[in-house]
Design a protein around this motif. Structure first.
Motif, PDB file in Angstrom:
ATOM      1  N   LYS A  38       0.830  -1.208   0.000  1.00 37.30           N
ATOM      2  CA  LYS A  38       0.000   0.000   0.000  1.00 37.30           C
ATOM      3  C   LYS A  38       0.864   1.257   0.000  1.00 37.30           C
ATOM      4  CE  LYS A  38      -3.959  -2.365   1.866  1.00 37.30           C
ATOM      5  NZ  LYS A  38      -4.871  -2.574   2.959  1.00 37.30           N
ATOM      6  N   ILE A  39       1.996   1.209   0.684  1.00 35.18           N
ATOM      7  CA  ILE A  39       2.921   2.350   0.665  1.00 35.18           C
ATOM      8  C   ILE A  39       3.438   2.570  -0.753  1.00 35.18           C
ATOM      9  CG2 ILE A  39       5.183   3.165   1.452  1.00 35.18           C
ATOM     10  CD1 ILE A  39       4.536   1.769   4.157  1.00 35.18           C
ATOM     11  N   ILE A  40       3.772   1.487  -1.439  1.00 29.72           N
ATOM     12  CA  ILE A  40       4.218   1.592  -2.833  1.00 29.72           C
ATOM     13  C   ILE A  40       3.093   2.159  -3.699  1.00 29.72           C
ATOM     14  CG2 ILE A  40       4.926   0.252  -4.871  1.00 29.72           C
ATOM     15  CD1 ILE A  40       6.396  -1.623  -2.838  1.00 29.72           C
ATOM     16  N   GLY A  41       1.870   1.715  -3.463  1.00 32.96           N
ATOM     17  CA  GLY A  41       0.719   2.241  -4.198  1.00 32.96           C
ATOM     18  C   GLY A  41       0.520   3.729  -3.967  1.00 32.96           C
ATOM     19  N   ILE A  42       0.720   4.174  -2.726  1.00 30.97           N
ATOM     20  CA  ILE A  42       0.612   5.603  -2.411  1.00 30.97           C
ATOM     21  C   ILE A  42       1.675   6.388  -3.169  1.00 30.97           C
ATOM     22  CG2 ILE A  42       0.940   7.307  -0.568  1.00 30.97           C
ATOM     23  CD1 ILE A  42      -0.413   5.250   1.326  1.00 30.97           C
ATOM     24  N   ALA A  43       2.907   5.867  -3.161  1.00 26.66           N
ATOM     25  CA  ALA A  43       3.992   6.540  -3.880  1.00 26.66           C
ATOM     26  C   ALA A  43       3.688   6.611  -5.377  1.00 26.66           C
ATOM     27  CB  ALA A  43       5.311   5.809  -3.639  1.00 26.66           C
ATOM     28  N   MET A  44       3.151   5.550  -5.925  1.00 24.57           N
ATOM     29  CA  MET A  44       2.802   5.540  -7.350  1.00 24.57           C
ATOM     30  C   MET A  44       1.668   6.522  -7.640  1.00 24.57           C
ATOM     31  SD  MET A  44       3.167   1.472  -8.179  1.00 24.57           S
ATOM     32  CE  MET A  44       2.732   1.628  -9.890  1.00 24.57           C
ATOM     33  N   THR A  45       0.701   6.604  -6.733  1.00 26.36           N
ATOM     34  CA  THR A  45      -0.404   7.546  -6.901  1.00 26.36           C
ATOM     35  C   THR A  45       0.101   8.981  -6.898  1.00 26.36           C
ATOM     36  OG1 THR A  45      -1.969   6.007  -5.861  1.00 26.36           O
ATOM     37  CG2 THR A  45      -2.603   8.334  -5.929  1.00 26.36           C
ATOM     38  N   LEU A  46       0.953   9.293  -5.937  1.00 28.84           N
ATOM     39  CA  LEU A  46       1.515  10.643  -5.874  1.00 28.84           C
ATOM     40  C   LEU A  46       2.331  10.962  -7.127  1.00 28.84           C
ATOM     41  CD1 LEU A  46       2.584  10.764  -2.124  1.00 28.84           C
ATOM     42  CD2 LEU A  46       0.815  12.163  -3.215  1.00 28.84           C
ATOM     43  N   THR A  47       3.106  10.001  -7.583  1.00 30.70           N
ATOM     44  CA  THR A  47       3.898  10.197  -8.800  1.00 30.70           C
ATOM     45  C   THR A  47       2.980  10.407  -9.997  1.00 30.70           C
ATOM     46  OG1 THR A  47       5.640   8.800  -7.894  1.00 30.70           O
ATOM     47  CG2 THR A  47       5.672   9.165 -10.281  1.00 30.70           C
ATOM     48  N   GLY A  48       1.939   9.608 -10.088  1.00 31.74           N
ATOM     49  CA  GLY A  48       0.980   9.744 -11.188  1.00 31.74           C
ATOM     50  C   GLY A  48       0.290  11.101 -11.186  1.00 31.74           C
TER      51      GLY A  48
END
Length: 144
Positions: free
Chosen positions: A127-137
């Protein structure tokens, strides 16, 4: 994930697409935003009443109890904020191409701490990786 859940999410995605195309196509209408929202809700009410028989028996005796529940009003306030936010964003020239992506990504990020606190949902490195990907997106979508 169950097949029915995937179908319901697809239904929501199709509905969101219809919503954004409709909202964006009305960007040049100069009516009071609250009048437009009221007309949306009256139209949605008519569609809900027409579809109600397809979802089983309806017990109207519980309407008063449901209407007094604070959670119903919380959802109503959320709907109003979503509708008004997109309506005003599109009227001010917002893009249908990225507006929904940014709003949904930002909402997902806001829901993380709320879900942990209010619903005791789990948290993981995925989920932390998903958050980072969301912010990057979001960054790449809004960057000019």
């Amino acid at each position: 994930m169950m097949k029915s859940t995937l179908f319901f999410l697809l239904l929501a995605a199709v509905g969101s697409s219809l919503y954004h195309v409709g909202q964006k196509s009305l960007h040049d209408v100069s009516a009071n935003p609250m009048l437009l929202l009221s007309l949306y809700y009256v139209s949605a009410l008519a569609l809900c009443l027409a579809a109600m028989p397809f979802f089983g028996k309806t017990d109207f005796s519980s309407v008063g109890t449901l209407a007094a529940d604070w959670r119903l009003w919380l959802v109503a306030a959320g709907i109003l904020c979503i509708e008004l936010g997109f309506l005003l964003a599109y009227q001010s020239g917002g893009s249908a191409q990225w507006s929904g992506v940014v709003v949904n990504g930002a909402a997902a990020l806001l829901l993380v701490p709320l879900s942990l606190i209010l619903f005791q949902e789990s948290f993981s490195w995925n989920k932390i990786i998903g958050i980072a990907m969301t912010l990057t997106g979001i960054y790449f979508v809004v960057k000019k």
